[in-house]
Design a protein around this motif. Structure first.
Motif, PDB file in Angstrom:
ATOM      1  N   ALA A 299      62.234  23.548  14.630  1.00  0.00           N
ATOM      2  CA  ALA A 299      62.800  23.047  13.372  1.00  0.00           C
ATOM      3  C   ALA A 299      61.771  22.239  12.593  1.00  0.00           C
ATOM      4  O   ALA A 299      61.705  22.323  11.359  1.00  0.00           O
ATOM      5  CB  ALA A 299      64.040  22.206  13.667  1.00  0.00           C
ATOM      6  N   ARG A 300      60.949  21.463  13.297  1.00  0.00           N
ATOM      7  CA  ARG A 300      59.901  20.709  12.595  1.00  0.00           C
ATOM      8  C   ARG A 300      58.895  21.654  11.944  1.00  0.00           C
ATOM      9  O   ARG A 300      58.384  21.377  10.847  1.00  0.00           O
ATOM     10  CB  ARG A 300      59.207  19.752  13.562  1.00  0.00           C
ATOM     11  N   GLY A 301      58.597  22.762  12.616  1.00  0.00           N
ATOM     12  CA  GLY A 301      57.698  23.747  12.008  1.00  0.00           C
ATOM     13  C   GLY A 301      58.296  24.352  10.752  1.00  0.00           C
ATOM     14  O   GLY A 301      57.588  24.580   9.759  1.00  0.00           O
ATOM     15  N   ILE A 302      59.596  24.627  10.770  1.00  0.00           N
ATOM     16  CA  ILE A 302      60.270  25.183   9.588  1.00  0.00           C
ATOM     17  C   ILE A 302      60.226  24.185   8.434  1.00  0.00           C
ATOM     18  O   ILE A 302      59.916  24.549   7.283  1.00  0.00           O
ATOM     19  CB  ILE A 302      61.713  25.568   9.952  1.00  0.00           C
ATOM     20  N   LEU A 303      60.512  22.914   8.719  1.00  0.00           N
ATOM     21  CA  LEU A 303      60.463  21.912   7.655  1.00  0.00           C
ATOM     22  C   LEU A 303      59.042  21.688   7.157  1.00  0.00           C
ATOM     23  O   LEU A 303      58.823  21.447   5.970  1.00  0.00           O
ATOM     24  CB  LEU A 303      61.062  20.599   8.146  1.00  0.00           C
ATOM     25  N   ARG A 304      58.067  21.790   8.058  1.00  0.00           N
ATOM     26  CA  ARG A 304      56.669  21.648   7.615  1.00  0.00           C
ATOM     27  C   ARG A 304      56.301  22.776   6.653  1.00  0.00           C
ATOM     28  O   ARG A 304      55.598  22.554   5.666  1.00  0.00           O
ATOM     29  CB  ARG A 304      55.744  21.660   8.834  1.00  0.00           C
ATOM     30  N   ALA A 305      56.759  23.981   6.944  1.00  0.00           N
ATOM     31  CA  ALA A 305      56.484  25.102   6.041  1.00  0.00           C
ATOM     32  C   ALA A 305      57.096  24.848   4.672  1.00  0.00           C
ATOM     33  O   ALA A 305      56.484  25.141   3.630  1.00  0.00           O
ATOM     34  CB  ALA A 305      57.033  26.398   6.637  1.00  0.00           C
ATOM     35  N   ILE A 306      58.302  24.305   4.646  1.00  0.00           N
ATOM     36  CA  ILE A 306      58.967  23.997   3.373  1.00  0.00           C
ATOM     37  C   ILE A 306      58.222  22.900   2.630  1.00  0.00           C
ATOM     38  O   ILE A 306      57.973  22.998   1.421  1.00  0.00           O
ATOM     39  CB  ILE A 306      60.433  23.596   3.642  1.00  0.00           C
TER      40      ILE A 306
ATOM     41  N   LEU B 247      70.245  18.206   7.676  1.00  0.00           N
ATOM     42  CA  LEU B 247      71.249  17.161   7.467  1.00  0.00           C
ATOM     43  C   LEU B 247      70.606  15.786   7.485  1.00  0.00           C
ATOM     44  O   LEU B 247      70.968  14.908   6.685  1.00  0.00           O
ATOM     45  CB  LEU B 247      72.333  17.253   8.536  1.00  0.00           C
ATOM     46  N   ASP B 248      69.652  15.591   8.373  1.00  0.00           N
ATOM     47  CA  ASP B 248      68.961  14.306   8.447  1.00  0.00           C
ATOM     48  C   ASP B 248      68.217  13.993   7.157  1.00  0.00           C
ATOM     49  O   ASP B 248      67.971  12.819   6.850  1.00  0.00           O
ATOM     50  CB  ASP B 248      67.978  14.300   9.620  1.00  0.00           C
ATOM     51  N   ARG B 249      67.860  15.010   6.414  1.00  0.00           N
ATOM     52  CA  ARG B 249      67.158  14.814   5.147  1.00  0.00           C
ATOM     53  C   ARG B 249      68.106  14.721   3.951  1.00  0.00           C
ATOM     54  O   ARG B 249      67.659  14.620   2.816  1.00  0.00           O
ATOM     55  CB  ARG B 249      66.173  15.952   4.911  1.00  0.00           C
ATOM     56  N   GLY B 250      69.396  14.770   4.197  1.00  0.00           N
ATOM     57  CA  GLY B 250      70.351  14.590   3.121  1.00  0.00           C
ATOM     58  C   GLY B 250      70.844  15.855   2.463  1.00  0.00           C
ATOM     59  O   GLY B 250      71.539  15.789   1.443  1.00  0.00           O
ATOM     60  N   TYR B 251      70.509  17.016   3.031  1.00  0.00           N
ATOM     61  CA  TYR B 251      71.007  18.272   2.471  1.00  0.00           C
ATOM     62  C   TYR B 251      72.456  18.488   2.894  1.00  0.00           C
ATOM     63  O   TYR B 251      72.892  18.054   3.967  1.00  0.00           O
ATOM     64  CB  TYR B 251      70.174  19.458   2.964  1.00  0.00           C
ATOM     65  N   ARG B 252      73.200  19.186   2.065  1.00  0.00           N
ATOM     66  CA  ARG B 252      74.462  19.761   2.491  1.00  0.00           C
ATOM     67  C   ARG B 252      74.141  21.198   2.875  1.00  0.00           C
ATOM     68  O   ARG B 252      73.542  21.942   2.089  1.00  0.00           O
ATOM     69  CB  ARG B 252      75.504  19.708   1.382  1.00  0.00           C
ATOM     70  N   VAL B 253      74.525  21.587   4.073  1.00  0.00           N
ATOM     71  CA  VAL B 253      74.028  22.836   4.640  1.00  0.00           C
ATOM     72  C   VAL B 253      75.160  23.844   4.774  1.00  0.00           C
ATOM     73  O   VAL B 253      76.205  23.558   5.373  1.00  0.00           O
ATOM     74  CB  VAL B 253      73.375  22.602   6.007  1.00  0.00           C
TER      75      VAL B 253
END
Length: 355
Positions: A213-220, A27-33
């Motif tokens: 969560a930061r690890g998940i976003l880093r993988a993406i 959400l902080d990155r602007g996605y609709r989840v």
């Protein structure tokens, strides 16, 4: 004027724990989840808090048909997702001989087959983007009293590698990543089935869900094949490669004790047969005062190259040279937990990653 377009992401198992922290990060990155989870009450709580920034549906990920139907509605109502995160899990803190077939199967169906079903649904509707399977350091080194969960995470690891090869062979512009997590301060330690004489705890060192969560976003962000989160996961990986007998011997002596907190057990419902009512849709569990809000996040393939070309000593030396201790939220020393279990000796605060 046309409405602002928001890219779409899906988090299965997104109403609590690591899944909830991942929802907030997206959400902080602007996605609709699109948030999928079993508990309608927690989904309603999230909808009231976050409004139309999220889309929710009560889904049991072990039911592939139900998950497919939810995926169809996501596409119809939000659009085609670019990100799909599989984070749902169940566990039981119990000796294997106390876990019946039905209980073992429920844990496997959610933790393993739920991930398989999520990948199947994601690949059917996604044209490009990233799928992330949330794994665990226990995919490398299993612990006593969680045989079903450890077996499921090992299965997710093998399944993910096979599927990743198929996706690449087909030339599809979709990256499938595995993110291996350390012990995380999530609500599962209050609602998982438990047959130990004390309430369970994450085996120290403990990290906050936002680190995961930061690890998940880093993988993406990096299209990583695998991401390791927390120095403890790195040590599990290296230890299992080099001295698995030593690792198992230590777990024989300490593996159960490390999973016991100083809190007495309580009679009450667990979440194996269904969601526990009256539990908030929160990322954090009961161990905030002992959890690190920073941790090593590193590409698993890079670490394997270091191991091959520099040896385990180089990995440990690198940690000693660049590492520094971080403090839990209460500012206490990270070197020893309340039960006297020594924490792993080095930590490294990663540079904040920005897309």
């Amino acid at each position: 004027m046309s409405p602002t377009h928001h890219p779409v992401a899906v988090v299965a198992g997104g109403s609590a724990g690591v899944g909830r922290a991942t929802v907030d990060a997206l959400l902080d990155r602007g996605y609709r989840v699109a948030v999928l989870a079993r508990g309608q009450e927690r989904l309603d709580e999230m909808a009231a808090e976050l409004g139309d920034r999220i889309w929710t549906e009560a889904v049991d990920v072990s039911d592939g048909t139900m998950l497919d139907q939810a995926a169809n509605r996501i596409v119809a109502e939000l659009g085609v997702p670019e990100i799909w995160v599989n984070s749902a899990m169940l566990t039981s803190f119990s000796p294997f001989d106390k876990v019946g077939e039905t209980e073992f199967r429920k844990i496997t169906d959610t933790t393993y087959l739920g991930t398989v079903n999520g990948c199947r649904a994601a690949l059917r509707i996604m044209s490009r983007g990233n799928i992330v399977n949330v794994g665990s350091g226990l995919a490398y080194v299993s612990v006593p009293n969680q045989a079903a969960y450890c077996g499921a995470k090992h299965a997710v690891e093998g399944f993910t590698q096979s599927l990743r090869i198929e996706i690449r062979r087909a030339g599809r512009p979709i990256t499938l990543s595995m993110v291996q997590l350390p012990a995380v301060n999530t609500p599962q330690f209050d609602w998982a089935r438990n047959r130990m004489d004390r309430k369970p705890q994450p085996a120290p060192p403990i990290f906050q869900p936002e680190v995961a969560a930061r690890g998940i976003l880093r993988a993406i962000d990096t299209d990583a094949r695998e991401m390791l989160v927390g120095s403890s996961v790195l040590k599990l990986m290296v230890g299992n490669i080099l001295v698995p007998d030593v690792v198992e011997s230590r777990l024989e002596d300490e593996g159960v004790r490390m999973q016991k907190s100083d809190r007495p057990t309580e009679d009450g419902p667990d979440n194996l047969d269904g969601p526990v009512r009256d539990q908030a849709a929160t990322a954090h569990g009961p161990y905030d005062s002992r959890a690190y809000d920073d941790g090593l996040i590193v590409d698993g393939d890079l670490m394997r190259k270091v191991l091959v070309f520099g040896g385990a000593a180089a990995i440990l030396g690198l940690g000693i040279l660049v590492g520094r201790s971080t403090k839990p939220a209460n500012g206490s020393s990270p070197q020893q937990d309340q039960n006297g279990t020594s924490a792993l000796p080095f930590y490294h605060r990663p540079t904040e990653y920005r897309s």
